[in-house]
Structures are given as C-alpha cells and as structure tokens.
Design an enzyme around this catalytic site. Structure first.
Site, PDB file in Angstrom:
ATOM      1  N   ASP A  40      28.622  20.065  34.979  1.00 21.72           N
ATOM      2  CA  ASP A  40      27.771  20.220  36.156  1.00 21.72           C
ATOM      3  C   ASP A  40      27.777  18.863  36.855  1.00 21.72           C
ATOM      4  OD1 ASP A  40      25.859  21.148  38.012  1.00 21.72           O
ATOM      5  OD2 ASP A  40      24.219  20.387  36.773  1.00 21.72           O
ATOM      6  N   GLU A  73      31.460  23.354  37.972  1.00 20.94           N
ATOM      7  CA  GLU A  73      30.771  24.092  39.029  1.00 20.94           C
ATOM      8  C   GLU A  73      31.366  23.726  40.382  1.00 20.94           C
ATOM      9  OE1 GLU A  73      26.298  24.672  40.873  1.00 20.94           O
ATOM     10  OE2 GLU A  73      26.498  23.988  38.800  1.00 20.94           O
ATOM     11  N   ASP A  85      20.580  19.564  33.646  1.00 18.41           N
ATOM     12  CA  ASP A  85      21.999  19.365  33.961  1.00 18.41           C
ATOM     13  C   ASP A  85      22.894  19.723  32.779  1.00 18.41           C
ATOM     14  OD1 ASP A  85      21.863  18.165  36.741  1.00 18.41           O
ATOM     15  OD2 ASP A  85      20.565  16.792  35.650  1.00 18.41           O
TER      16      ASP A  85
END
EC number: 3.1.21.10
Length: 173
Positions: free
Chosen positions: A8, A67, A139
């Site tokens: 992420d 992502e 996260d």
C-alpha cells in the site's frame, strides 16, 4: 505454494504485507510500515526503495502486488503517491518479481465483500482472517489486503482455466 508481497504505497508511510498461500490456505508471514523520515521527496523515495528491497530479501516473495493510484483532489499529492508507487515497483522489478496492480475497490471487495468498506472494517477482517492478536496498522492491513486480493484473483483465473500469468488480472502495464 507462493509467497506474495502486497504493498500500500504512500510517500510518508508505505504499508507492506507478506502472506504464504498453500491451496486454499493463506498464512500470515509478516507486515508493517516503512515510515520515511525526510521532508525531501527524493530521500523518501530512496527509503521506500531500500525498505522494500530489504523486505524482498528477507521474505523472498515470488509475486508482488500493489494498489493502483486513485484520483486525488490535490494534484501534488497524486504525483507524490505515483512516485512512491514507482519506487516500490522498481524495488520489485530489481528482484525480477512480476508486478500486479489492483484498485482500492477490488481490494476492499476481496477482503470485506464490499468495495465501499471503511479502513476499520478492512483492519478487522484482516485480523480475523489471519487470527492476529490485534488489528494491524491501517497501512499494513491494506497491504495484506492487496496480497489477498492478488491471491484470490489468481485462484479465480486458475479455476476458470485461465493462465495465472495473464495480463488481464491487474498486471502492471
């Protein structure tokens, strides 16, 4: 058996999550956050690259998923996020890892069942799925969600008779 590193990305905090998949079983190997210390963007990008390079060396993943960039209201923030993604992708390609990317909606759907899930819901589901004693940082939970999304997408393609290396399942282009 495959080890997947999910990421992420962020210019200040980059989450990572590592899982091992055996058949239908997913095993938690580790997760955390790379926190950058400098206000200068080039130094932060270097820290992201070096941090992920060390994670890759430590866990020896076979697959890498990240992502996708979302549309931010602030163009400067979107550019910094894109550069952080670039540093992460370069770390993966230096290790000759295939890179796959997924949208936040795909990731949330894979973890929670709805693409509109809140961060707390993702954290809770990650804690439950991996039977962790506490919810991981947001996260890190998101990064574990990226890895799970990649695994489930890969499994779906294989079940449908597709090739797991197909460029249609979110591979980086």
């Amino acid at each position: 058996m495959a080890i997947i590193l999910g990421v992420d990305p962020g210019s200040r905090i980059t989450g990572y999550g590592v899982i091992q998949c055996q058949g239908r079983q997913q095993i938690y190997l580790g997760s955390g956050c790379i926190r950058t210390s400098s206000d200068e963007l080039p130094i932060r990008l270097k820290q992201i690259f070096e941090g992920l390079t060390e994670i890759i060396r430590q866990y020896q993943p076979e697959q890498f998923a990240i992502e996708r960039v979302f549309m931010a209201k602030n163009a400067d923030s979107a550019l910094k996020l894109g550069q952080a993604r670039g540093a992460a992708i370069v770390a993966a390609t230096f290790a000759d890892l295939p890179v796959a990317e997924y949208s936040a909606t795909q990731i949330k759907s894979a973890v929670v069942g709805t693409g509109r899930a809140q961060k707390a819901q993702v954290q809770h589901m990650i804690q439950q799925l991996f039977k962790l004693p506490a919810a991981p940082q947001a996260d890190a939970a998101d990064a574990l969600g990226v890895a799970l999304c990649h695994y489930h997408t890969h499994q779906s393609l294989v079940a449908m008779g597709g090739r797991a290396s197909s460029r249609t399942y979110g591979r980086y282009r």
